[in-house]
Write a protein that holds these residues in place. Structure first.
Motif, PDB file in Angstrom:
ATOM      1  N   LEU A  16       0.719 -76.136 -46.831  1.00  7.78           N
ATOM      2  CA  LEU A  16       0.947 -74.682 -46.305  1.00  7.78           C
ATOM      3  C   LEU A  16       1.576 -74.970 -45.203  1.00  7.78           C
ATOM      4  N   VAL A  17       2.021 -76.195 -44.028  1.00  8.98           N
ATOM      5  CA  VAL A  17       3.212 -75.809 -43.351  1.00  8.98           C
ATOM      6  C   VAL A  17       4.409 -76.303 -44.157  1.00  8.98           C
ATOM      7  N   ARG A  18       4.297 -77.350 -45.321  1.00 10.54           N
ATOM      8  CA  ARG A  18       5.195 -77.748 -46.202  1.00 10.54           C
ATOM      9  C   ARG A  18       6.296 -75.966 -46.511  1.00 10.54           C
ATOM     10  N   ALA A  19       4.998 -75.083 -47.098  1.00  8.46           N
ATOM     11  CA  ALA A  19       4.830 -73.792 -48.312  1.00  8.46           C
ATOM     12  C   ALA A  19       5.763 -73.075 -47.019  1.00  8.46           C
ATOM     13  N   MET A  20       5.646 -73.108 -45.682  1.00  9.33           N
ATOM     14  CA  MET A  20       5.811 -72.326 -44.631  1.00  9.33           C
ATOM     15  C   MET A  20       7.376 -72.764 -44.100  1.00  9.33           C
ATOM     16  N   GLY A  21       7.668 -73.853 -44.504  1.00  9.85           N
ATOM     17  CA  GLY A  21       8.893 -75.033 -43.377  1.00  9.85           C
ATOM     18  C   GLY A  21      10.210 -74.290 -44.555  1.00  9.85           C
ATOM     19  N   THR A  22       9.535 -74.444 -46.251  1.00 12.42           N
ATOM     20  CA  THR A  22      10.325 -73.571 -46.911  1.00 12.42           C
ATOM     21  C   THR A  22      11.256 -72.792 -46.860  1.00 12.42           C
ATOM     22  N   ARG A  23      10.350 -71.721 -46.863  1.00 16.63           N
ATOM     23  CA  ARG A  23      10.284 -69.855 -46.397  1.00 16.63           C
ATOM     24  C   ARG A  23      11.096 -69.722 -45.498  1.00 16.63           C
ATOM     25  N   ALA A  24      10.542 -70.349 -44.032  1.00 17.86           N
ATOM     26  CA  ALA A  24      11.640 -70.594 -42.822  1.00 17.86           C
ATOM     27  C   ALA A  24      12.871 -70.372 -43.290  1.00 17.86           C
ATOM     28  N   ARG A  25      13.040 -71.959 -44.059  1.00 18.44           N
ATOM     29  CA  ARG A  25      14.582 -72.017 -44.525  1.00 18.44           C
ATOM     30  C   ARG A  25      15.298 -71.223 -44.481  1.00 18.44           C
ATOM     31  N   VAL A 183      15.079 -58.221 -40.280  1.00 20.25           N
ATOM     32  CA  VAL A 183      15.445 -60.173 -39.634  1.00 20.25           C
ATOM     33  C   VAL A 183      14.069 -60.058 -40.991  1.00 20.25           C
ATOM     34  N   PRO A 184      14.124 -61.154 -41.802  1.00 13.49           N
ATOM     35  CA  PRO A 184      13.260 -62.106 -42.764  1.00 13.49           C
ATOM     36  C   PRO A 184      11.208 -61.799 -42.309  1.00 13.49           C
ATOM     37  N   ALA A 185      10.915 -61.274 -42.623  1.00 13.36           N
ATOM     38  CA  ALA A 185       9.169 -61.383 -41.658  1.00 13.36           C
ATOM     39  C   ALA A 185       9.394 -63.335 -42.259  1.00 13.36           C
ATOM     40  N   ASP A 186       9.737 -64.222 -42.952  1.00 13.74           N
ATOM     41  CA  ASP A 186       8.835 -65.517 -42.743  1.00 13.74           C
ATOM     42  C   ASP A 186       9.876 -66.032 -41.636  1.00 13.74           C
ATOM     43  N   ALA A 187      10.681 -64.804 -41.224  1.00 13.51           N
ATOM     44  CA  ALA A 187      11.755 -65.741 -39.591  1.00 13.51           C
ATOM     45  C   ALA A 187      10.781 -65.807 -38.680  1.00 13.51           C
ATOM     46  N   ILE A 188       9.596 -65.420 -38.867  1.00  9.70           N
ATOM     47  CA  ILE A 188       8.887 -65.514 -37.477  1.00  9.70           C
ATOM     48  C   ILE A 188       6.910 -65.483 -38.611  1.00  9.70           C
ATOM     49  N   GLN A 189       6.569 -67.276 -38.068  1.00 10.83           N
ATOM     50  CA  GLN A 189       5.311 -67.408 -39.125  1.00 10.83           C
ATOM     51  C   GLN A 189       4.238 -68.067 -38.210  1.00 10.83           C
ATOM     52  N   LEU A 190       3.459 -67.735 -38.316  1.00  8.35           N
ATOM     53  CA  LEU A 190       2.356 -68.233 -37.330  1.00  8.35           C
ATOM     54  C   LEU A 190       1.754 -69.294 -38.597  1.00  8.35           C
ATOM     55  N   VAL A 191       0.919 -70.251 -37.791  1.00  9.90           N
ATOM     56  CA  VAL A 191      -0.217 -70.919 -39.337  1.00  9.90           C
ATOM     57  C   VAL A 191      -1.019 -70.387 -38.563  1.00  9.90           C
ATOM     58  N   PRO A 192      -1.745 -70.140 -39.942  1.00  3.45           N
ATOM     59  CA  PRO A 192      -2.685 -69.157 -40.290  1.00  3.45           C
ATOM     60  C   PRO A 192      -4.464 -70.375 -39.387  1.00  3.45           C
ATOM     61  N   THR A 193      -4.061 -71.320 -40.019  1.00  2.00           N
ATOM     62  CA  THR A 193      -5.028 -72.276 -39.960  1.00  2.00           C
ATOM     63  C   THR A 193      -5.649 -72.967 -37.987  1.00  2.00           C
ATOM     64  N   THR A 194      -6.130 -73.206 -37.877  1.00  2.22           N
ATOM     65  CA  THR A 194      -6.720 -73.890 -36.844  1.00  2.22           C
ATOM     66  C   THR A 194      -7.007 -74.975 -37.290  1.00  2.22           C
ATOM     67  N   ASP A 195      -6.873 -75.946 -38.389  1.00  2.00           N
ATOM     68  CA  ASP A 195      -6.484 -77.279 -38.477  1.00  2.00           C
ATOM     69  C   ASP A 195      -5.657 -77.759 -37.900  1.00  2.00           C
ATOM     70  N   ARG A 196      -6.150 -78.843 -36.879  1.00  2.00           N
ATOM     71  CA  ARG A 196      -5.331 -79.873 -36.058  1.00  2.00           C
ATOM     72  C   ARG A 196      -4.170 -80.580 -37.318  1.00  2.00           C
ATOM     73  N   ALA A 197      -5.236 -80.879 -38.211  1.00  2.00           N
ATOM     74  CA  ALA A 197      -3.640 -81.759 -39.429  1.00  2.00           C
ATOM     75  C   ALA A 197      -2.598 -81.062 -39.398  1.00  2.00           C
ATOM     76  N   ALA A 198      -3.022 -79.853 -39.467  1.00  2.00           N
ATOM     77  CA  ALA A 198      -1.602 -78.617 -39.492  1.00  2.00           C
ATOM     78  C   ALA A 198      -0.165 -79.209 -38.079  1.00  2.00           C
ATOM     79  N   VAL A 199      -1.106 -79.373 -37.179  1.00  2.00           N
ATOM     80  CA  VAL A 199      -0.381 -79.827 -36.198  1.00  2.00           C
ATOM     81  C   VAL A 199       0.733 -80.940 -36.596  1.00  2.00           C
ATOM     82  N   GLY A 200      -0.365 -82.068 -37.315  1.00  2.36           N
ATOM     83  CA  GLY A 200       0.940 -83.966 -37.676  1.00  2.36           C
ATOM     84  C   GLY A 200       1.769 -83.031 -38.331  1.00  2.36           C
ATOM     85  N   ALA A 201       1.396 -82.074 -39.898  1.00  5.58           N
ATOM     86  CA  ALA A 201       1.638 -81.797 -40.820  1.00  5.58           C
ATOM     87  C   ALA A 201       3.398 -81.491 -40.130  1.00  5.58           C
ATOM     88  N   MET A 202       3.432 -80.337 -38.926  1.00  4.54           N
ATOM     89  CA  MET A 202       4.521 -79.551 -38.935  1.00  4.54           C
ATOM     90  C   MET A 202       5.442 -80.941 -37.632  1.00  4.54           C
TER      91      MET A 202
END
Lengths: 426, 426
Positions: A16-25, A183-202
């Motif tokens: 998830l975080v990698r996909a969001m990061g790619t979109r963000a880039r 501004v593109p929608a992906d310029a501001i993304q909110l991590v949709p999950t509350t799974d703490r593993a997402a923090v580690g992935a960031m």
């Protein structure tokens, strides 16, 4: 055609975080090419969207607060979580204020013409993708998101689970406003999950997230600093010192130290240790004013001799950020001794001297190696708003890139442009 | 009274590095307070000491070279290791040149007076303690040590085991010169052991070492970037592009691309991929000049159709830093297509456009997100000396703090000073 770009995101937190990061880039590249006027207009549209969505945002927030009460969150946490009409209007107005700040993007940092005719320029550009990891305050969604986008960066926001409904509602409004402004929608993304593993992935998203800013308590900052593989902009502690020199004006010293300690004891710019020069003639009124103001003082026998209400100090006190109405107090032998104590114990955030002697002040300003060093001012001024930055994404005690309060300029970097007329290197 | 401060250091590599880091921090505080003239004089004294010690340094180097030959080091490695009178004089002259550079320390970055009368300044200060991890070139000892100390930083040097005798002799000369000039001995320390665990300890020395600069081959840089807990200033690859636009002057394009690729193929600023606009009328002479200059070209059928000597390209070529007389070649559809290819494949080091069209050039300079972006100039100019910086501690492809060639200014940070007249925060 998906209405919400997040619908196609994977569920696994790392993917998830990698996909969001790619979109963000990708979004960041588009965003970096937008004009100041376009970015500012998008922020104003986002402020309008927050106002338009106020009922939905407040309803979402009420659900978060109710869930928090049911879970037994502390009153302090619930207060940080709670939005009301005034706080939400403050968030909207804050986004508008950021839209009006001077734009660092495109500013010329340096320019030089070489003997061979090459023209070298350094030009400010956005950093790229900023990750914001925060806790219960939902207004960070608006504040940090707006700062990132105004500086031309894509933001990946990861708020606390206790504020998830509020953050989703605020994010939806912001994103709609940004998109309306170009501004593109992906310029501001909110991590949709509350799974703490997402923090580690960031924190591990090297190459996708360029910098992470933790906004919250000490345990969050400590975890981010310990785990991050990406650069972190943060401060862990604000163990700040006010030093009253022998040449201080007694009335000014008293006013400054009382303010530096007691105006708000819970902020990172609050003074935690008072150093008093042995040459300062009469420290008793200063200590009495603090104690009478509700402050517990801790000191050794020297300090207790000034006022019997001073409690004993322990060695650990010199390295403690109380964030409370407690102050450790030490007598020192002049400015060099003060500088030496600060070198050992300061967290490098904000340290101040009170003196009428300009040479002594100069020595302190040069000799203290902290992000902010003050002369005849309250350490409570350590704040991006007070510094005229129009807010702050954070305060950094790191030594690289940006120090102290960081706002738009600290969210940019530079690149070199080299303009020639066909020069080849001999 | 020990003649050599290193005699008291522990043997365990981790304890050793921590002890060196603590000493370096103390030395850095002293160093930061020294005037420009004192630091410059110390560098000049160090240059004189290198010259005075030339026989001993060359003898030590001869022992390293003999040991390297016995161990079967490659000819290339032995060449990097070898010092002679001319190279040593070059090192001494380089230290003197650094002494003559504009001093960034103390420079005013910004100044602002707030409505409440507070005066806020940002002033350049040294970063603190810099770790340099390098391989066989002993002249890095002088070059990097001098840059660090001139910018007010303490340096912890860790050279390659194959150069240990040379580094010890050079370090002894430098340190003696610095001390004669008033710089503390601990401002320049050489890790005395060749134990590789010392490198790991440096990379983990958070709070003691503020930044690490790896100087050497790709495997060293990759290890440092993968393991470091402290910030790293480096570039891993120089996968650089030269884009020949449809509006390029053909003769200029040919001269620039041949120089960018073939002047020296082994440096990080060499072009590794050539992008040719389909609108560029006659690419055949350009490709012929490269091939006739001894360059192997790799391209797809489109490119092979221009010159049958072009070999087939594989997908991995676009992500390969050859550091050799090999060039991947691709035809693209205008500047946007070139920017898109560069966004996917560039290492963010240096990318160039050749065009006579100013608007296209502007689009390229803005749209390519690399540390250095060039217009009508050879990518081989990507070098601190060529940029007028008087040398370089390294070239950074990171996005924070400093990008591209980094010399004295990139070895500094800033602090805020706040000067008041007794202001308290309301």
């Amino acid at each position: 055609m998906s209405a919400d770009p997040a619908t196609a995101l994977p569920e696994d937190p790392v993917a998830l975080v990698r996909a969001m990061g790619t979109r963000a880039r990708t979004a960041a590249r588009t965003l970096a090419a937008l004009s100041t006027a376009t970015r500012a207009a998008a922020l104003r549209a986002a402020a309008a969207a927050i106002r338009a969505d106020a009922p939905a945002i407040l309803a979402a927030n009420a659900r978060d607060v109710a869930a928090g009460e049911a879970r037994g969150l502390s009153a302090a946490l619930l207060d940080r979580l709670r939005l009301d009409v005034a706080r939400l209007e403050g968030a909207a107005a804050g986004v508008e204020a950021i839209a009006g700040l001077p734009d660092p993007v495109g500013a010329l940092v340096s320019e030089d013409r070489r003997p061979n005719g090459l023209v070298l320029r350094r030009v400010r550009v956005p950093i790229g993708v900023i990750g914001i990891i925060y806790e219960s305050r939902p207004n960070v969604t608006a504040d940090a998101g707006a700062l990132c986008v105004m500086a031309g960066n894509a933001a990946i926001l990861r708020g606390g689970s206790e504020a998830i409904e509020s953050n989703r509602a605020l994010h939806a409004a912001l994103q709609r406003g940004f998109v309306a402004g170009g501004v593109p929608a992906d310029a501001i993304q909110l991590v949709p999950t509350t799974d703490r593993a997402a923090v580690g992935a960031m924190l591990a998203a090297e190459g996708l997230i360029d910098m992470v800013v933790p906004r919250g308590g000490k345990s969050l900052v400590a975890r981010v600093q310990a785990e991050a593989r990406v650069p972190v902009l943060a401060h862990l502690d604000g163990i700040n010192h006010s030093y009253v020199d022998g040449a201080a004006d007694p009335a000014m010293a008293q006013a400054l130290v009382v303010n530096a300690k007691l105006r708000r004891t819970g902020i990172c710019g609050a003074t935690e240790t008072l150093l008093i020069d042995r040459a300062f003639a009469d420290p008793a009124p200063l200590l009495a004013a603090l104690i009478d103001g509700g402050c517990e003082l801790r000191g050794d026998a020297d300090v207790q001799a000034i006022d019997p209400r001073v409690r004993p100090v322990e060695a650990s006190d010199w390295d403690t950020e109380y964030l409370d109405a407690i102050l450790s107090v030490k007598r020192v032998d002049g400015v060099e001794d003060a500088i030496a104590h600060i070198a050992r114990h300061s967290s490098g955030h904000t340290d101040a001297i009170v003196t009428e002697d300009a040479a002594t002040a100069e020595r302190f300003l040069n000799g203290v190696d902290s992000a902010i060093v003050m002369w005849n001012a309250s350490t409570q001024f350590a704040d991006g708003g007070e510094f005229g930055l129009g807010g702050e994404i954070g305060i950094s005690t790191g030594r690289l890139h940006a120090r102290g309060p960081v706002a738009l300029e600290g969210l940019t970097t530079y690149k070199w442009t080299v303009t020639g007329t066909g020069q080849i290197r001999p």
